[in-house]
Motif scaffolding. Structure first.
Motif, PDB file in Angstrom:
ATOM      1  N   HIS A  53       0.825  -1.178   0.054  1.00 38.59           N
ATOM      2  CA  HIS A  53       0.030   0.054  -0.058  1.00 38.59           C
ATOM      3  C   HIS A  53       0.986   1.339  -0.025  1.00 38.59           C
ATOM      4  CE1 HIS A  53      -4.263  -1.483   0.204  1.00 38.59           C
ATOM      5  NE2 HIS A  53      -3.520  -2.418   0.919  1.00 38.59           N
ATOM      6  N   ASP A 108     -10.630  -3.545   5.704  1.00 35.95           N
ATOM      7  CA  ASP A 108     -10.996  -2.938   4.238  1.00 35.95           C
ATOM      8  C   ASP A 108      -9.501  -2.376   3.675  1.00 35.95           C
ATOM      9  OD1 ASP A 108     -13.537  -3.612   4.162  1.00 35.95           O
ATOM     10  OD2 ASP A 108     -14.361  -1.814   5.227  1.00 35.95           O
ATOM     11  N   TRP A 109      -9.481  -2.364   2.347  1.00 38.99           N
ATOM     12  CA  TRP A 109      -8.213  -1.864   1.923  1.00 38.99           C
ATOM     13  C   TRP A 109      -7.872  -0.471   2.213  1.00 38.99           C
ATOM     14  CZ3 TRP A 109      -7.552   2.308  -1.177  1.00 38.99           C
ATOM     15  CH2 TRP A 109      -8.384   3.075  -1.771  1.00 38.99           C
ATOM     16  N   ARG A 113      -4.514   1.306   3.650  1.00 37.04           N
ATOM     17  CA  ARG A 113      -3.852   2.077   2.794  1.00 37.04           C
ATOM     18  C   ARG A 113      -3.530   3.532   3.670  1.00 37.04           C
ATOM     19  NH1 ARG A 113      -3.639   3.147  -2.735  1.00 37.04           N
ATOM     20  NH2 ARG A 113      -3.704   0.839  -2.661  1.00 37.04           N
TER      21      ARG A 113
END
Length: 127
Positions: A53, A108-109, A113
């Motif tokens: 990320h 969750d991404w 991030r």
């Protein structure tokens, strides 16, 4: 006769005035960075995921010809938070982020991030 200096309130020596970008990054660190980075440093697989990320954030900033500094990282984090909210996702409040590496693997991404943004901010000395 007026004294122009009286129009300004004195600032105590103990007062800390943060740049708004630094303040936003500091808040993000409190919300997801501290717990996310602690979990990542305890789990090589999670650290690799956060590093991926971070590479994506670096690439995005380079593509926009922005340096990796507090202002650019803060703006990037704001865009991730806004996109998450539009998708009906949330960013944990301070103290509500997962604490175990396994929980971070399935988060969750956008939260990962944001942890990556915190990693880059710390590496860049922006906090």
């Amino acid at each position: 006769m007026t004294n122009e200096f009286l129009a300004f309130a004195p600032i105590s020596a103990d007062a800390v005035i943060l740049d708004p970008a630094v303040a936003q990054l500091d808040e993000m660190m409190a919300r997801v960075g501290v717990d996310g980075l602690a979990a990542a440093f305890a789990d090589p697989g999670l650290l690799a995921l956060v590093d991926q990320h971070a590479a994506a954030v670096r690439d995005a900033l380079a593509g926009a010809e922005r340096p990796i500094d507090a202002e650019a990282l803060s703006a990037y984090a704001r865009s991730i938070v806004a996109a998450a909210r539009r998708a009906g996702r949330f960013v944990p409040a301070a103290g509500e982020a997962p604490t175990h590496p396994a929980d971070w693997q399935s988060t969750d991404w956008h939260v990962l991030r944001l942890v990556a943004v915190c990693l880059l901010a710390d590496d860049a000395g922006a906090l």
